[in-house]
Enzyme design. Sequence first.
Site, PDB file in Angstrom:
ATOM      1  CB  CYS A  31      53.180 -35.043  15.011  1.00 17.32           C
ATOM      2  SG  CYS A  31      53.918 -36.147  13.483  1.00 17.32           S
ATOM      3  CG  MET A  55      59.946 -35.309  14.463  1.00 19.88           C
ATOM      4  SD  MET A  55      59.103 -35.827  13.116  1.00 19.88           S
ATOM      5  CE  MET A  55      57.669 -34.607  12.776  1.00 19.88           C
ATOM      6  CD  GLN A  97      59.734 -39.330  12.326  1.00 22.97           C
ATOM      7  OE1 GLN A  97      59.120 -38.894  11.407  1.00 22.97           O
ATOM      8  NE2 GLN A  97      60.294 -38.849  13.538  1.00 22.97           N
ATOM      9  N   GLY A 152      66.018 -32.997  17.789  1.00 22.42           N
ATOM     10  CA  GLY A 152      65.578 -34.478  17.892  1.00 22.42           C
ATOM     11  C   GLY A 152      65.567 -35.127  16.400  1.00 22.42           C
ATOM     12  NE  ARG A 184      49.181 -43.067  13.114  1.00 18.86           N
ATOM     13  CZ  ARG A 184      48.385 -43.367  12.221  1.00 18.86           C
ATOM     14  NH1 ARG A 184      47.513 -43.975  12.694  1.00 18.86           N
ATOM     15  NH2 ARG A 184      48.567 -43.295  11.196  1.00 18.86           N
TER      16      ARG A 184
END
Length: 559
Positions: free
Chosen positions: A164, A309, A230, A307, A166
């Site tokens: 999200c 996130m 993460q 998921g 890069r």
Amino acid sequence: MAALLPSSKGMTLKAPICHKYDNFLLVKKANNGIIVRNGALRAVNVKTVEPVIGEPLNKETTMNSRVNSNNTPNLVSMTSKLHPSSTTASSPSNIDVSSPESPSSPILSSAPRGQTIIALGLTIHNAPVELREKLAVSESDWPRAINDLCSYPHIDEAAILSTCNRMELYIVGRSWHLSVLEVEHWLSRSSGLPIEQLRPYLFLLRDNDATHHLMRVAGGLDSLVLGEGQILSQVRQVFRLGQSTPGFGRQMSHLFKQAIAAGKRVRTETTIGSGHVSVSSAAVELAQTKLPRKSWAGVHVCIVGAGKMSSLLAKHLGAHGCRTLTLVNRSLPRAEALRDDNPDMEIKVRLSTDLHACIDESDVVFFASGSNEILIHGSDVAALPSPPRKEMGGVRRFVDISVPRNVAADVNDIPGAVLYNVDNLREVVAAHRGERLKAAAAAEEVVSEEHGIFETWKQSLAMVPTLKALRNKAETIRQMEVEKALARMQGASERGRLTRRQVKAVEDLSKAIVSKLLYGPVMSLRGDTSSSPSAASSSMDGAIGEGGGGGEQGEERKK
């Protein structure tokens, strides 16, 4: 300051300085020749420019003066001597590589000039989410994209890290300049955007800088949320998927494995990852600061997606006092699994078909799905039957941390609706960044150590032919001398022959002697003096062994 360059039309052009890409030249079509700038070689249209050789300077390609003052090799020269490979009938003499519609191999070919590792991409630090989402590559498409990149003539290996925050490409190229051209062409073709629109936001790193950057990324030192964990899982996922992808070769495999080791050490040996540090935790904190009472008590919360996130969102919401929420997902199994992982919270599971109804019932809606499409538009929010609750200040809040985005920007135009995306997390991150800067200094030292280990291994690859020849020569001599010794020993033996144990003892003795004799030269050639003499033979085997493919090259370095 400007440099002078001879054109194919016999005229000299001034080259204004551009600092966006060092060590490159930017070439564009002009009326009677080309314009060259200190930047990257880009759109070469040879319909009116002849000849153009896209190669580093050498004896056959010369310039009046170089743009860079540091004497680094620049890229383009106008000369009447074409490279032999560019004179064939198949040369793309009318291709503009800046066009996304161009064929997949639009670059004038040249002989390989030694492999180089290149990192090129964009991040949240220098590119808005509107652009990042256009270049985002879903995890399921990583292998296809890697193989697509490796189909270019000057790209041998490739890896893709798309999150999200890069979208970064790492490649092993045969030519520093031509490989970058091919990567840019792929980016333009895959995103549907002209390279001129992408170029101001791209970063470009080479060799040591490129590999060091990945180590820092894995350690969370380049993240929006400094030290977030993460990203290490995402780097590990790139490595895992790469094992079954031919284009994820020996150098990429070793690089990512070393980056994972760096990320692990950063989190075990420093305090940079202590506490809640992730995009999800920052999103929860941001939303809480916007609530009228700065508390989740009595707030109706909805999460879209089930998921990783979303799992982190639920975890951090629970830690901040949220006790009930609604979870919306396309399928039930993953949503139910997430619910079961949070027994302290009351989680209602709903299917995506009920999305609008769930939003209508909610005060804060988090979007963290894997969808590549917009799920909610401004018109959908305007059509909701229930207005935002007065207890919430008459505002319904949307927090979209998905890339590509799941909520359309026009939601912000609807009265009573406020939309936040990942770019809005900066205000939360800034509040905690100072606390982690001291730990970041220690983390940088760890990253530098691991980077040094990788660079030592990479440099040893250049010695492979020499090491192999040395090993073969030593082995030939050893075998000859062992045969002579065994023959003499058998002649001197009372029974006329030696036992297997005696023969094995001689063989083992000769191998040990050769190993110890080779230790110094081998370690010197490899630039490594940390190993023991007994490991010289196995170290040399690892250096000259048949590498390649996506498999692991040995076990992870033991702590």
